[in-house]
Scaffold this motif. Structure first.
Motif, short mmCIF file in Angstrom:
data_model
loop_
_atom_site.label_atom_id
_atom_site.label_comp_id
_atom_site.label_asym_id
_atom_site.label_seq_id
_atom_site.Cartn_x
_atom_site.Cartn_y
_atom_site.Cartn_z
N ALA A 1 0.83 -1.21 0.00
CA ALA A 1 0.00 0.00 0.00
C ALA A 1 0.87 1.26 0.00
CB ALA A 1 -0.93 0.00 1.20
N LEU A 2 1.97 1.24 0.74
CA LEU A 2 2.88 2.39 0.75
C LEU A 2 3.55 2.58 -0.60
CD1 LEU A 2 4.57 1.93 4.23
CD2 LEU A 2 2.83 3.61 3.58
N ILE A 3 3.84 1.49 -1.28
CA ILE A 3 4.44 1.58 -2.61
C ILE A 3 3.44 2.22 -3.58
CG2 ILE A 3 5.22 0.20 -4.58
CD1 ILE A 3 6.53 -1.68 -2.52
N TYR A 4 2.18 1.82 -3.51
CA TYR A 4 1.15 2.41 -4.37
C TYR A 4 0.97 3.90 -4.07
CZ TYR A 4 -0.26 -2.06 -6.33
OH TYR A 4 -0.28 -3.24 -7.00
N ILE A 5 1.00 4.27 -2.80
CA ILE A 5 0.87 5.68 -2.42
C ILE A 5 2.07 6.48 -2.96
CG2 ILE A 5 0.92 7.28 -0.47
CD1 ILE A 5 -0.71 5.14 1.09
N GLY A 6 3.26 5.92 -2.84
CA GLY A 6 4.46 6.59 -3.36
C GLY A 6 4.43 6.75 -4.86
N ALA A 7 3.99 5.72 -5.59
CA ALA A 7 3.91 5.81 -7.05
C ALA A 7 2.86 6.82 -7.48
CB ALA A 7 3.62 4.44 -7.63
N THR A 8 1.75 6.87 -6.76
CA THR A 8 0.71 7.86 -7.07
C THR A 8 1.23 9.27 -6.82
OG1 THR A 8 -1.00 6.26 -6.49
CG2 THR A 8 -1.66 8.57 -6.57
N SER A 9 1.97 9.45 -5.75
CA SER A 9 2.57 10.75 -5.47
C SER A 9 3.57 11.14 -6.55
CB SER A 9 3.27 10.73 -4.11
OG SER A 9 2.34 10.50 -3.09
N SER A 10 4.32 10.18 -7.04
CA SER A 10 5.27 10.46 -8.13
C SER A 10 4.55 10.87 -9.40
CB SER A 10 6.14 9.24 -8.40
OG SER A 10 6.93 8.97 -7.28
N PHE A 11 3.41 10.26 -9.67
CA PHE A 11 2.60 10.65 -10.82
C PHE A 11 2.14 12.11 -10.69
CE2 PHE A 11 -1.78 11.26 -12.34
CZ PHE A 11 -1.56 11.16 -13.71
N LEU A 12 1.68 12.48 -9.49
CA LEU A 12 1.22 13.85 -9.26
C LEU A 12 2.37 14.85 -9.37
CD1 LEU A 12 -1.23 13.23 -6.30
CD2 LEU A 12 -1.82 13.72 -8.67
N VAL A 13 3.52 14.50 -8.81
CA VAL A 13 4.69 15.38 -8.88
C VAL A 13 5.15 15.55 -10.32
CG1 VAL A 13 7.13 15.57 -8.25
CG2 VAL A 13 5.43 14.98 -6.52
N THR A 14 5.13 14.48 -11.09
CA THR A 14 5.53 14.55 -12.50
C THR A 14 4.60 15.47 -13.27
OG1 THR A 14 6.47 12.33 -12.45
CG2 THR A 14 5.88 13.20 -14.60
N THR A 15 3.30 15.36 -13.02
CA THR A 15 2.33 16.22 -13.70
C THR A 15 2.55 17.69 -13.33
OG1 THR A 15 0.75 14.40 -13.66
CG2 THR A 15 -0.12 16.58 -14.10
N MET A 16 2.76 17.95 -12.04
CA MET A 16 3.01 19.33 -11.60
C MET A 16 4.33 19.86 -12.16
SD MET A 16 1.55 19.50 -7.71
CE MET A 16 2.37 18.03 -7.12
N ARG A 17 5.34 19.01 -12.24
CA ARG A 17 6.64 19.42 -12.77
C ARG A 17 6.52 19.76 -14.25
NH1 ARG A 17 11.20 21.78 -11.59
NH2 ARG A 17 13.01 20.84 -12.52
N ASN A 18 5.70 19.03 -14.98
CA ASN A 18 5.46 19.31 -16.39
C ASN A 18 4.90 20.72 -16.56
OD1 ASN A 18 4.98 19.13 -19.13
ND2 ASN A 18 3.28 17.74 -18.96
N VAL A 19 3.89 21.04 -15.77
CA VAL A 19 3.29 22.38 -15.83
C VAL A 19 4.31 23.44 -15.40
CG1 VAL A 19 1.49 23.85 -14.82
CG2 VAL A 19 0.95 21.50 -15.49
N GLN A 20 5.05 23.17 -14.35
CA GLN A 20 6.03 24.13 -13.83
C GLN A 20 7.09 24.47 -14.89
OE1 GLN A 20 8.57 22.56 -10.78
NE2 GLN A 20 8.86 24.57 -9.85
N ILE A 21 7.58 23.49 -15.60
CA ILE A 21 8.61 23.75 -16.61
C ILE A 21 8.02 24.52 -17.78
CG2 ILE A 21 10.08 22.62 -18.31
CD1 ILE A 21 10.88 20.68 -16.13
N ASN A 22 6.78 24.21 -18.18
CA ASN A 22 6.13 24.98 -19.25
C ASN A 22 5.99 26.45 -18.85
OD1 ASN A 22 5.85 22.96 -21.16
ND2 ASN A 22 3.88 22.29 -20.36
N VAL A 23 5.56 26.69 -17.62
CA VAL A 23 5.41 28.07 -17.14
C VAL A 23 6.78 28.77 -17.07
CG1 VAL A 23 4.77 29.47 -15.12
CG2 VAL A 23 3.26 27.65 -15.92
N TYR A 24 7.79 28.07 -16.62
CA TYR A 24 9.14 28.65 -16.53
C TYR A 24 9.62 29.11 -17.90
CZ TYR A 24 14.22 28.78 -16.26
OH TYR A 24 15.53 29.16 -16.38
N HIS A 25 9.49 28.24 -18.91
CA HIS A 25 9.96 28.61 -20.25
C HIS A 25 9.11 29.73 -20.86
CE1 HIS A 25 13.30 25.93 -20.88
NE2 HIS A 25 12.61 24.95 -20.32
N ARG A 26 7.84 29.77 -20.52
CA ARG A 26 6.98 30.85 -21.00
C ARG A 26 7.42 32.19 -20.39
NH1 ARG A 26 1.90 28.97 -19.59
NH2 ARG A 26 2.29 27.29 -21.06
#
Length: 96
Positions: free
Chosen positions: A3-28
């Motif tokens: 269960a902790l592994i699933y929670i960690g992988a889900t958190s990584s998915f969310l962080v990756t999505t937020m990082r994608n948006v963050q880098i787009n905003v940075y370059h803009r």
């Protein structure tokens, strides 16, 4: 533990999505936005999401025990996680 592994992988998915948006905003904001950077960012995000799907396969399916199929899925998950996680790191090094 699983269960902790699933929670960690889900958190990584969310962080990756937020990082994608963050880098787009940075370059803009820096006015360094280009289609090449946008695609590099998107490919990196997709690679990291698939890497963590591989991590879930790696954790869920045992290498020893249940049979040949379980071992194959385990090794596919390991391949996806270790290769694509490295690809994500290299692509984000290029982006910043």
């Amino acid at each position: 533990v699983l269960a902790l592994i699933y929670i960690g992988a889900t958190s990584s998915f969310l962080v990756t999505t937020m990082r994608n948006v963050q880098i787009n905003v940075y370059h803009r904001r820096e006015r360094s936005e280009s289609p090449c950077m946008w695609w590099t960012n998107l490919i990196g995000a997709i690679a990291n999401i698939i890497a963590y799907v591989g991590f879930l396969l790696l954790a869920t399916f045992d290498c020893e025990g249940a049979g040949e199929t379980s071992t194959l899925i385990h090794f596919i998950g390991a391949f996806l996680f270790f290769i694509l996680n490295g690809v994500y790191g290299v692509l984000h090094m290029v982006l910043l």
